[in-house]
Scaffold this motif. Structure first.
Motif, PDB file in Angstrom:
ATOM      1  N   ASN A   1      31.220   3.742  12.761  1.00 32.06           N
ATOM      2  CA  ASN A   1      29.835   3.413  12.442  1.00 32.06           C
ATOM      3  C   ASN A   1      29.309   4.196  11.251  1.00 32.06           C
ATOM      4  OD1 ASN A   1      28.245   1.531  14.539  1.00 32.06           O
ATOM      5  ND2 ASN A   1      29.966   2.529  15.568  1.00 32.06           N
TER       6      ASN A   1
ATOM      7  N   LYS B   1      25.999   4.996  18.256  1.00 32.09           N
ATOM      8  CA  LYS B   1      24.667   5.258  17.696  1.00 32.09           C
ATOM      9  C   LYS B   1      24.595   6.548  16.884  1.00 32.09           C
ATOM     10  CE  LYS B   1      23.285   1.489  19.503  1.00 32.09           C
ATOM     11  NZ  LYS B   1      24.583   1.066  20.046  1.00 32.09           N
TER      12      LYS B   1
ATOM     13  N   TYR C   1      20.590  -7.742  21.448  1.00 32.93           N
ATOM     14  CA  TYR C   1      20.601  -6.284  21.378  1.00 32.93           C
ATOM     15  C   TYR C   1      21.050  -5.820  19.993  1.00 32.93           C
ATOM     16  CZ  TYR C   1      22.335  -1.521  22.106  1.00 32.93           C
ATOM     17  OH  TYR C   1      22.580  -0.175  21.990  1.00 32.93           O
ATOM     18  N   SER C   2      22.135  -6.420  19.515  1.00 37.73           N
ATOM     19  CA  SER C   2      22.739  -5.964  18.271  1.00 37.73           C
ATOM     20  C   SER C   2      21.898  -6.310  17.051  1.00 37.73           C
ATOM     21  CB  SER C   2      24.141  -6.568  18.122  1.00 37.73           C
ATOM     22  OG  SER C   2      24.959  -6.170  19.198  1.00 37.73           O
TER      23      SER C   2
ATOM     24  N   THR D   1      19.638  -3.315  16.567  1.00 43.07           N
ATOM     25  CA  THR D   1      20.331  -2.093  16.161  1.00 43.07           C
ATOM     26  C   THR D   1      20.915  -2.227  14.755  1.00 43.07           C
ATOM     27  OG1 THR D   1      22.366  -2.811  17.280  1.00 43.07           O
ATOM     28  CG2 THR D   1      20.853  -1.403  18.519  1.00 43.07           C
TER      29      THR D   1
ATOM     30  N   CYS E   1      18.217  -1.908  12.150  1.00 41.19           N
ATOM     31  CA  CYS E   1      17.897  -0.500  11.921  1.00 41.19           C
ATOM     32  C   CYS E   1      18.988   0.190  11.098  1.00 41.19           C
ATOM     33  CB  CYS E   1      17.715   0.220  13.251  1.00 41.19           C
ATOM     34  SG  CYS E   1      16.265  -0.323  14.185  1.00 41.19           S
TER      35      CYS E   1
ATOM     36  N   SER F   1      15.895   8.272  15.171  1.00 36.51           N
ATOM     37  CA  SER F   1      15.894   7.011  15.910  1.00 36.51           C
ATOM     38  C   SER F   1      17.222   6.782  16.606  1.00 36.51           C
ATOM     39  CB  SER F   1      15.595   5.841  14.969  1.00 36.51           C
ATOM     40  OG  SER F   1      14.301   5.952  14.416  1.00 36.51           O
ATOM     41  N   PHE F   2      18.319   6.955  15.892  1.00 34.33           N
ATOM     42  CA  PHE F   2      19.635   6.700  16.474  1.00 34.33           C
ATOM     43  C   PHE F   2      20.070   7.809  17.428  1.00 34.33           C
ATOM     44  CE2 PHE F   2      19.930   3.489  13.155  1.00 34.33           C
ATOM     45  CZ  PHE F   2      20.556   2.467  13.846  1.00 34.33           C
TER      46      PHE F   2
ATOM     47  N   ILE G   1      18.354   6.815  20.782  1.00 34.46           N
ATOM     48  CA  ILE G   1      19.003   5.761  21.554  1.00 34.46           C
ATOM     49  C   ILE G   1      20.329   6.256  22.131  1.00 34.46           C
ATOM     50  CG2 ILE G   1      20.129   4.707  19.552  1.00 34.46           C
ATOM     51  CD1 ILE G   1      19.822   2.010  20.840  1.00 34.46           C
TER      52      ILE G   1
ATOM     53  N   LEU H   1      13.448   2.139  19.348  1.00 35.84           N
ATOM     54  CA  LEU H   1      14.911   2.182  19.350  1.00 35.84           C
ATOM     55  C   LEU H   1      15.422   3.112  20.438  1.00 35.84           C
ATOM     56  CD1 LEU H   1      17.339   0.979  17.912  1.00 35.84           C
ATOM     57  CD2 LEU H   1      17.372   2.962  16.397  1.00 35.84           C
TER      58      LEU H   1
ATOM     59  N   THR I   1      21.517   0.068  26.532  1.00 31.24           N
ATOM     60  CA  THR I   1      22.813   0.222  25.861  1.00 31.24           C
ATOM     61  C   THR I   1      24.001   0.294  26.817  1.00 31.24           C
ATOM     62  OG1 THR I   1      21.714   1.369  24.042  1.00 31.24           O
ATOM     63  CG2 THR I   1      24.106   1.605  24.198  1.00 31.24           C
TER      64      THR I   1
END
Length: 431
Positions: free
Chosen positions: A39, A162, A244-245, A248, A251, A277-278, A281, A340, A347
Protein backbone atom coordinates in the motif's frame (compact mmCIF):
# COMPACT_ATOMS: atom_id res chain seq x y z
CA UNK A 1 -24.80 -34.37 -6.11
CA UNK A 2 -25.58 -33.04 -2.64
CA UNK A 3 -24.59 -29.72 -1.15
CA UNK A 4 -23.52 -28.60 2.29
CA UNK A 5 -23.11 -25.02 3.49
CA UNK A 6 -20.02 -23.08 4.52
CA UNK A 7 -21.02 -23.53 8.16
CA UNK A 8 -20.59 -27.28 7.97
CA UNK A 9 -17.55 -28.85 9.55
CA UNK A 10 -14.62 -28.94 7.14
CA UNK A 11 -12.08 -31.71 7.21
CA UNK A 12 -8.44 -30.72 7.53
CA UNK A 13 -6.64 -30.93 4.23
CA UNK A 14 -3.03 -30.91 5.40
CA UNK A 15 -1.18 -33.66 7.26
CA UNK A 16 1.78 -31.41 8.12
CA UNK A 17 2.40 -30.42 11.73
CA UNK A 18 0.51 -27.22 12.66
CA UNK A 19 2.57 -24.12 13.32
CA UNK A 20 3.11 -23.04 16.91
CA UNK A 21 1.04 -20.11 18.16
CA UNK A 22 4.11 -17.88 18.35
CA UNK A 23 5.20 -18.64 14.79
CA UNK A 24 1.66 -18.22 13.46
CA UNK A 25 1.33 -14.73 14.91
CA UNK A 26 4.86 -13.79 13.83
CA UNK A 27 4.12 -14.77 10.23
CA UNK A 28 0.81 -12.91 10.44
CA UNK A 29 2.71 -9.74 11.40
CA UNK A 30 5.07 -10.34 8.48
CA UNK A 31 2.07 -10.67 6.15
CA UNK A 32 0.66 -7.41 7.54
CA UNK A 33 4.01 -5.73 6.92
CA UNK A 34 3.95 -7.03 3.33
CA UNK A 35 0.47 -5.63 2.79
CA UNK A 36 1.63 -2.33 4.30
CA UNK A 37 4.55 -2.16 1.86
CA UNK A 38 2.21 -2.89 -1.04
CA UNK A 39 0.00 0.00 0.00
CA UNK A 40 2.97 2.33 0.45
CA UNK A 41 4.05 1.51 -3.09
CA UNK A 42 0.59 1.99 -4.59
CA UNK A 43 -0.07 5.21 -2.65
CA UNK A 44 3.13 6.92 -3.79
CA UNK A 45 1.25 8.16 -6.85
CA UNK A 46 -1.27 10.13 -4.75
CA UNK A 47 1.59 12.06 -3.16
CA UNK A 48 3.23 12.61 -6.52
CA UNK A 49 0.13 14.08 -8.17
CA UNK A 50 -0.27 16.55 -5.30
CA UNK A 51 3.21 17.93 -6.06
CA UNK A 52 3.51 20.65 -8.72
CA UNK A 53 6.97 19.39 -9.74
CA UNK A 54 5.41 16.12 -10.86
CA UNK A 55 2.17 17.40 -12.42
CA UNK A 56 3.97 20.13 -14.37
CA UNK A 57 6.57 17.65 -15.67
CA UNK A 58 3.85 15.46 -17.17
CA UNK A 59 1.41 18.38 -17.82
CA UNK A 60 -1.44 16.67 -15.93
CA UNK A 61 -5.01 18.02 -15.77
CA UNK A 62 -7.55 16.82 -13.15
CA UNK A 63 -8.74 14.14 -15.58
CA UNK A 64 -5.15 13.17 -16.34
CA UNK A 65 -4.39 12.83 -12.63
CA UNK A 66 -7.52 10.71 -12.23
CA UNK A 67 -6.55 8.31 -15.01
CA UNK A 68 -2.98 8.02 -13.76
CA UNK A 69 -4.28 7.29 -10.26
CA UNK A 70 -6.62 4.63 -11.61
CA UNK A 71 -4.16 2.85 -13.96
CA UNK A 72 -2.87 0.66 -11.14
CA UNK A 73 -6.32 -0.68 -10.35
CA UNK A 74 -7.22 -1.98 -13.80
CA UNK A 75 -4.46 -4.59 -13.85
CA UNK A 76 -4.83 -5.07 -10.08
CA UNK A 77 -8.42 -6.18 -10.63
CA UNK A 78 -7.84 -8.34 -13.70
CA UNK A 79 -5.15 -10.49 -12.07
CA UNK A 80 -6.90 -11.18 -8.75
CA UNK A 81 -8.88 -14.16 -10.00
CA UNK A 82 -5.70 -15.74 -11.36
CA UNK A 83 -3.88 -15.12 -8.08
CA UNK A 84 -6.76 -16.57 -6.05
CA UNK A 85 -6.66 -19.67 -8.25
CA UNK A 86 -2.88 -20.01 -7.82
CA UNK A 87 -2.80 -19.80 -4.01
CA UNK A 88 -5.70 -22.26 -3.70
CA UNK A 89 -3.69 -24.83 -5.64
CA UNK A 90 0.01 -23.98 -5.35
CA UNK A 91 0.48 -22.46 -1.91
CA UNK A 92 1.39 -19.02 -0.66
CA UNK A 93 5.14 -18.73 -0.11
CA UNK A 94 6.72 -18.73 -3.57
CA UNK A 95 3.96 -17.18 -5.67
CA UNK A 96 3.87 -14.31 -3.18
CA UNK A 97 7.66 -13.94 -3.07
CA UNK A 98 7.95 -13.67 -6.86
CA UNK A 99 5.14 -11.11 -7.15
CA UNK A 100 6.52 -9.09 -4.23
CA UNK A 101 9.88 -8.73 -5.94
CA UNK A 102 8.27 -7.73 -9.24
CA UNK A 103 6.16 -4.90 -7.79
CA UNK A 104 9.06 -3.47 -5.75
CA UNK A 105 11.29 -3.36 -8.83
CA UNK A 106 8.51 -1.77 -10.91
CA UNK A 107 7.98 0.86 -8.19
CA UNK A 108 11.68 1.73 -8.27
CA UNK A 109 11.62 1.81 -12.08
CA UNK A 110 8.79 4.38 -11.96
CA UNK A 111 11.37 6.93 -10.85
CA UNK A 112 13.30 6.37 -14.07
CA UNK A 113 10.41 7.05 -16.43
CA UNK A 114 10.50 10.13 -18.69
CA UNK A 115 7.15 9.64 -20.43
CA UNK A 116 3.60 9.34 -19.15
CA UNK A 117 3.18 6.12 -21.14
CA UNK A 118 6.18 4.56 -19.39
CA UNK A 119 4.81 5.57 -16.00
CA UNK A 120 1.42 4.03 -16.83
CA UNK A 121 3.10 0.76 -17.86
CA UNK A 122 4.94 0.61 -14.52
CA UNK A 123 1.66 1.21 -12.67
CA UNK A 124 0.03 -1.61 -14.60
CA UNK A 125 2.90 -3.97 -13.69
CA UNK A 126 2.69 -2.95 -10.03
CA UNK A 127 -1.06 -3.56 -10.04
CA UNK A 128 -0.74 -7.01 -11.59
CA UNK A 129 1.97 -8.11 -9.14
CA UNK A 130 0.29 -6.63 -6.03
CA UNK A 131 -2.89 -8.55 -6.81
CA UNK A 132 -1.19 -11.54 -5.17
CA UNK A 133 -0.90 -9.90 -1.73
CA UNK A 134 -4.48 -10.12 -0.45
CA UNK A 135 -5.49 -13.59 -1.76
CA UNK A 136 -2.21 -15.00 -0.43
CA UNK A 137 -2.58 -13.30 2.97
CA UNK A 138 -6.17 -14.39 3.55
CA UNK A 139 -5.55 -17.90 2.27
CA UNK A 140 -2.79 -18.19 4.87
CA UNK A 141 -5.06 -16.79 7.60
CA UNK A 142 -7.86 -19.22 6.64
CA UNK A 143 -5.43 -22.14 6.89
CA UNK A 144 -3.90 -21.17 10.24
CA UNK A 145 -6.50 -19.32 12.37
CA UNK A 146 -9.84 -20.37 13.83
CA UNK A 147 -13.07 -18.32 13.72
CA UNK A 148 -12.48 -17.12 17.29
CA UNK A 149 -9.25 -15.41 16.24
CA UNK A 150 -10.12 -14.48 12.66
CA UNK A 151 -11.33 -10.98 13.59
CA UNK A 152 -8.01 -9.98 15.16
CA UNK A 153 -6.05 -11.75 12.40
CA UNK A 154 -7.93 -9.97 9.62
CA UNK A 155 -7.78 -6.74 11.61
CA UNK A 156 -3.98 -6.93 11.71
CA UNK A 157 -3.83 -7.59 7.96
CA UNK A 158 -6.25 -4.71 7.40
CA UNK A 159 -4.16 -2.49 9.68
CA UNK A 160 -1.18 -3.14 7.42
CA UNK A 161 -3.42 -2.15 4.52
CA UNK A 162 -4.25 1.18 6.18
CA UNK A 163 -0.89 1.98 7.76
CA UNK A 164 0.56 1.78 4.24
CA UNK A 165 -0.95 5.08 3.07
CA UNK A 166 -0.78 6.47 6.62
CA UNK A 167 3.01 6.11 6.63
CA UNK A 168 3.51 6.32 2.88
CA UNK A 169 1.86 9.71 2.33
CA UNK A 170 3.95 11.83 4.75
CA UNK A 171 7.19 9.96 3.96
CA UNK A 172 6.63 10.22 0.19
CA UNK A 173 5.84 13.93 0.48
CA UNK A 174 8.95 14.47 2.62
CA UNK A 175 11.09 12.72 -0.01
CA UNK A 176 9.54 14.79 -2.80
CA UNK A 177 10.01 18.06 -0.89
CA UNK A 178 13.61 17.31 0.14
CA UNK A 179 14.81 15.32 -2.85
CA UNK A 180 12.56 14.67 -5.87
CA UNK A 181 9.64 12.60 -7.02
CA UNK A 182 12.09 10.33 -8.85
CA UNK A 183 14.02 9.62 -5.65
CA UNK A 184 10.75 8.97 -3.85
CA UNK A 185 9.73 6.19 -6.26
CA UNK A 186 13.20 4.62 -6.28
CA UNK A 187 13.51 4.62 -2.48
CA UNK A 188 10.02 3.15 -1.99
CA UNK A 189 10.75 0.23 -4.29
CA UNK A 190 14.29 -0.60 -3.14
CA UNK A 191 13.58 -0.44 0.61
CA UNK A 192 10.56 -2.73 0.21
CA UNK A 193 12.74 -5.55 -1.15
CA UNK A 194 14.22 -6.07 2.34
CA UNK A 195 10.91 -7.77 3.34
CA UNK A 196 11.78 -10.75 1.15
CA UNK A 197 14.65 -11.81 3.44
CA UNK A 198 12.57 -12.86 6.49
CA UNK A 199 9.76 -14.12 4.25
CA UNK A 200 12.00 -16.56 2.40
CA UNK A 201 13.91 -17.59 5.53
CA UNK A 202 11.03 -17.98 8.01
CA UNK A 203 7.93 -19.11 6.10
CA UNK A 204 7.40 -22.82 5.52
CA UNK A 205 7.42 -23.94 1.90
CA UNK A 206 3.80 -24.83 1.19
CA UNK A 207 4.25 -25.52 -2.52
CA UNK A 208 2.51 -28.90 -2.75
CA UNK A 209 3.94 -32.04 -4.29
CA UNK A 210 2.17 -33.97 -7.03
CA UNK A 211 -0.17 -35.88 -4.71
CA UNK A 212 -0.92 -32.81 -2.61
CA UNK A 213 -1.68 -30.77 -5.75
CA UNK A 214 -4.12 -33.45 -6.87
CA UNK A 215 -5.80 -33.35 -3.44
CA UNK A 216 -6.00 -29.55 -3.45
CA UNK A 217 -7.42 -29.59 -6.95
CA UNK A 218 -10.08 -32.08 -5.81
CA UNK A 219 -10.84 -29.96 -2.73
CA UNK A 220 -11.08 -26.75 -4.75
CA UNK A 221 -13.37 -28.51 -7.21
CA UNK A 222 -15.79 -29.27 -4.37
CA UNK A 223 -16.97 -25.65 -4.68
CA UNK A 224 -17.37 -25.24 -8.45
CA UNK A 225 -17.58 -21.81 -10.02
CA UNK A 226 -21.27 -22.41 -10.71
CA UNK A 227 -21.90 -22.62 -6.94
CA UNK A 228 -20.06 -19.36 -6.41
CA UNK A 229 -21.96 -17.56 -9.15
CA UNK A 230 -25.26 -18.86 -7.76
CA UNK A 231 -24.57 -17.50 -4.28
CA UNK A 232 -26.10 -14.11 -3.33
CA UNK A 233 -23.43 -13.87 -0.61
CA UNK A 234 -20.65 -13.89 -3.21
CA UNK A 235 -22.32 -11.12 -5.24
CA UNK A 236 -23.28 -9.20 -2.11
CA UNK A 237 -19.71 -9.44 -0.84
CA UNK A 238 -18.47 -7.91 -4.08
CA UNK A 239 -20.92 -5.01 -3.65
CA UNK A 240 -19.88 -4.29 -0.05
CA UNK A 241 -16.18 -4.57 -0.88
CA UNK A 242 -16.69 -2.07 -3.71
CA UNK A 243 -18.57 0.37 -1.44
CA UNK A 244 -16.04 0.12 1.37
CA UNK A 245 -13.08 0.38 -0.98
CA UNK A 246 -14.44 3.35 -2.92
CA UNK A 247 -14.15 5.51 0.20
CA UNK A 248 -10.73 4.20 1.28
CA UNK A 249 -9.26 4.50 -2.21
CA UNK A 250 -10.68 8.00 -2.59
CA UNK A 251 -8.83 8.93 0.59
CA UNK A 252 -5.67 7.18 -0.57
CA UNK A 253 -5.67 8.80 -4.02
CA UNK A 254 -7.23 12.21 -3.42
CA UNK A 255 -6.97 13.21 0.24
CA UNK A 256 -3.56 14.95 -0.06
CA UNK A 257 -4.86 16.85 -3.10
CA UNK A 258 -8.14 17.75 -1.32
CA UNK A 259 -6.41 19.01 1.82
CA UNK A 260 -3.71 20.87 -0.12
CA UNK A 261 -5.63 22.39 -3.02
CA UNK A 262 -9.14 22.88 -1.57
CA UNK A 263 -8.57 23.28 2.16
CA UNK A 264 -5.30 25.20 1.80
CA UNK A 265 -2.99 23.05 3.90
CA UNK A 266 0.68 22.86 3.03
CA UNK A 267 1.78 19.72 1.21
CA UNK A 268 3.53 18.43 4.35
CA UNK A 269 0.49 19.13 6.58
CA UNK A 270 -1.79 17.34 4.10
CA UNK A 271 0.46 14.28 4.40
CA UNK A 272 0.31 14.51 8.21
CA UNK A 273 -3.50 14.62 8.32
CA UNK A 274 -3.66 11.76 5.82
CA UNK A 275 -1.52 9.82 8.31
CA UNK A 276 -3.96 10.57 11.17
CA UNK A 277 -6.94 9.39 9.11
CA UNK A 278 -5.40 6.09 8.06
CA UNK A 279 -3.80 5.47 11.45
CA UNK A 280 -7.26 5.91 12.95
CA UNK A 281 -8.96 3.35 10.70
CA UNK A 282 -6.07 0.89 11.20
CA UNK A 283 -6.24 1.13 15.00
CA UNK A 284 -10.01 0.81 15.16
CA UNK A 285 -9.89 -2.14 12.73
CA UNK A 286 -7.76 -4.15 15.16
CA UNK A 287 -9.81 -3.16 18.22
CA UNK A 288 -13.14 -3.86 16.51
CA UNK A 289 -11.91 -7.22 15.24
CA UNK A 290 -10.75 -8.12 18.76
CA UNK A 291 -14.04 -6.99 20.32
CA UNK A 292 -16.10 -9.06 17.87
CA UNK A 293 -13.86 -12.10 18.48
CA UNK A 294 -14.42 -11.84 22.23
CA UNK A 295 -18.19 -11.62 21.81
CA UNK A 296 -18.17 -14.64 19.50
CA UNK A 297 -15.96 -16.59 21.93
CA UNK A 298 -18.57 -15.95 24.62
CA UNK A 299 -21.33 -17.43 22.49
CA UNK A 300 -22.56 -14.56 20.31
CA UNK A 301 -23.62 -15.45 16.77
CA UNK A 302 -20.65 -14.82 14.47
CA UNK A 303 -22.68 -13.58 11.49
CA UNK A 304 -24.91 -11.20 13.46
CA UNK A 305 -21.98 -9.84 15.48
CA UNK A 306 -19.79 -9.08 12.48
CA UNK A 307 -22.73 -7.59 10.56
CA UNK A 308 -23.50 -5.24 13.47
CA UNK A 309 -19.94 -3.93 13.55
CA UNK A 310 -19.89 -3.62 9.76
CA UNK A 311 -23.10 -1.58 9.55
CA UNK A 312 -22.03 0.66 12.45
CA UNK A 313 -18.84 1.45 10.55
CA UNK A 314 -20.73 2.46 7.41
CA UNK A 315 -23.04 4.71 9.43
CA UNK A 316 -20.13 6.42 11.18
CA UNK A 317 -18.22 6.86 7.93
CA UNK A 318 -21.16 8.69 6.34
CA UNK A 319 -20.19 11.74 8.45
CA UNK A 320 -17.71 12.52 5.67
CA UNK A 321 -20.56 14.54 4.16
CA UNK A 322 -20.52 16.86 7.20
CA UNK A 323 -16.86 17.63 6.55
CA UNK A 324 -17.55 18.48 2.93
CA UNK A 325 -20.38 20.89 3.82
CA UNK A 326 -18.67 22.87 6.58
CA UNK A 327 -16.79 26.12 5.98
CA UNK A 328 -14.61 25.61 9.05
CA UNK A 329 -11.18 24.10 8.36
CA UNK A 330 -11.00 22.63 11.87
CA UNK A 331 -14.38 20.90 11.50
CA UNK A 332 -13.50 19.69 8.02
CA UNK A 333 -10.31 18.11 9.34
CA UNK A 334 -12.17 16.59 12.30
CA UNK A 335 -14.87 14.96 10.15
CA UNK A 336 -12.23 13.79 7.69
CA UNK A 337 -10.40 11.89 10.41
CA UNK A 338 -13.53 10.81 12.29
CA UNK A 339 -15.34 9.37 9.26
CA UNK A 340 -12.45 7.25 8.03
CA UNK A 341 -11.63 6.16 11.59
CA UNK A 342 -15.23 5.00 12.08
CA UNK A 343 -14.95 2.85 8.97
CA UNK A 344 -12.45 0.79 10.99
CA UNK A 345 -15.48 -0.79 12.71
CA UNK A 346 -16.28 -2.28 9.31
CA UNK A 347 -12.78 -3.17 8.14
CA UNK A 348 -11.83 -6.41 9.91
CA UNK A 349 -15.35 -7.62 10.59
CA UNK A 350 -16.54 -7.26 7.01
CA UNK A 351 -13.46 -9.07 5.73
CA UNK A 352 -13.83 -11.86 8.30
CA UNK A 353 -17.52 -12.16 7.44
CA UNK A 354 -17.22 -12.36 3.65
CA UNK A 355 -13.90 -14.22 3.38
CA UNK A 356 -13.96 -16.61 6.33
CA UNK A 357 -17.27 -16.89 8.21
CA UNK A 358 -19.54 -17.22 5.17
CA UNK A 359 -17.10 -18.81 2.70
CA UNK A 360 -16.11 -22.52 2.64
CA UNK A 361 -12.39 -23.09 3.04
CA UNK A 362 -11.76 -24.65 -0.41
CA UNK A 363 -13.06 -21.50 -2.12
CA UNK A 364 -11.33 -18.81 -0.05
CA UNK A 365 -8.67 -17.99 -2.64
CA UNK A 366 -11.10 -17.85 -5.55
CA UNK A 367 -13.75 -15.84 -3.69
CA UNK A 368 -11.10 -13.46 -2.36
CA UNK A 369 -9.94 -12.98 -5.93
CA UNK A 370 -13.49 -12.16 -7.02
CA UNK A 371 -13.90 -9.72 -4.14
CA UNK A 372 -10.56 -8.11 -4.87
CA UNK A 373 -11.68 -7.59 -8.45
CA UNK A 374 -14.56 -5.54 -7.05
CA UNK A 375 -12.13 -3.78 -4.69
CA UNK A 376 -9.76 -2.83 -7.47
CA UNK A 377 -12.64 -1.78 -9.69
CA UNK A 378 -13.60 0.61 -6.89
CA UNK A 379 -10.08 2.01 -6.93
CA UNK A 380 -10.22 2.58 -10.68
CA UNK A 381 -13.65 4.17 -10.48
CA UNK A 382 -12.69 6.34 -7.50
CA UNK A 383 -9.68 7.68 -9.37
CA UNK A 384 -11.34 8.32 -12.74
CA UNK A 385 -14.80 9.35 -11.53
CA UNK A 386 -13.43 11.79 -8.95
CA UNK A 387 -11.22 13.38 -11.58
CA UNK A 388 -14.23 13.81 -13.89
CA UNK A 389 -16.47 15.17 -11.10
CA UNK A 390 -13.80 17.70 -10.19
CA UNK A 391 -13.47 18.74 -13.83
CA UNK A 392 -17.20 19.44 -14.25
CA UNK A 393 -17.54 21.17 -10.87
CA UNK A 394 -14.54 23.49 -11.17
CA UNK A 395 -12.48 21.42 -8.70
CA UNK A 396 -15.13 21.47 -5.97
CA UNK A 397 -15.16 18.33 -3.81
CA UNK A 398 -18.89 18.41 -2.89
CA UNK A 399 -19.92 16.02 -5.68
CA UNK A 400 -17.15 13.48 -4.95
CA UNK A 401 -18.11 13.49 -1.24
CA UNK A 402 -21.80 13.01 -2.06
CA UNK A 403 -20.87 10.03 -4.23
CA UNK A 404 -18.98 8.49 -1.31
CA UNK A 405 -22.04 8.94 0.93
CA UNK A 406 -24.26 7.12 -1.59
CA UNK A 407 -21.90 4.14 -1.74
CA UNK A 408 -21.68 3.95 2.06
CA UNK A 409 -25.49 3.73 2.28
CA UNK A 410 -25.48 0.99 -0.36
CA UNK A 411 -22.80 -0.94 1.57
CA UNK A 412 -24.76 -0.86 4.83
CA UNK A 413 -28.01 -1.88 3.11
CA UNK A 414 -26.38 -4.80 1.28
CA UNK A 415 -24.73 -6.03 4.47
CA UNK A 416 -28.06 -6.02 6.30
CA UNK A 417 -30.21 -7.76 3.69
CA UNK A 418 -27.91 -9.88 1.48
CA UNK A 419 -25.10 -11.32 3.64
CA UNK A 420 -27.08 -14.27 5.04
CA UNK A 421 -25.65 -17.71 5.96
CA UNK A 422 -28.30 -19.61 4.01
CA UNK A 423 -27.17 -17.82 0.85
CA UNK A 424 -23.50 -18.82 1.21
CA UNK A 425 -21.84 -20.87 -1.57
CA UNK A 426 -22.34 -24.60 -1.14
CA UNK A 427 -19.80 -27.42 -1.03
CA UNK A 428 -20.82 -30.19 -3.42
CA UNK A 429 -20.41 -33.84 -2.43
CA UNK A 430 -21.29 -37.13 -4.02
CA UNK A 431 -24.64 -38.28 -2.71
Amino acid sequence: MASISAESVEKPTQSVKPLSTTISWAILLLLALGVMISNIDRSTMSSAIAAKSFTSYFALSSIGKGWLNSAFFWSYGLFHLLCGYLVDRYGVKWPYAVCFGVWCLATAASGLMDTLAGLVVMRLIIGAAESMAIPASFRWVRNNFSEEHSGVATGIIAAGNKFGPAIGAPVAIWLIENYSWRDMFIASGVVGLVWLIPWIMAVRNDFPGKEARAEQKREASSVPISNLLASPVVWGSMVVMFCYSYFTFFCMQWMPDYLHNQRGLSLEDSGLFTFFSFAGIATVAILAGWAADRLIARGANAVRTRKAFTIAGYVGASTILLGARTESLDLALFWNIFSLTCLGLTTANQVALVRITLIPKPAVGMVTGMQQFATSFAGGVAGALTGWLLQISNNDYDLPMLTIFAFLVLGATTTLFVLRPEWSPKISEMA
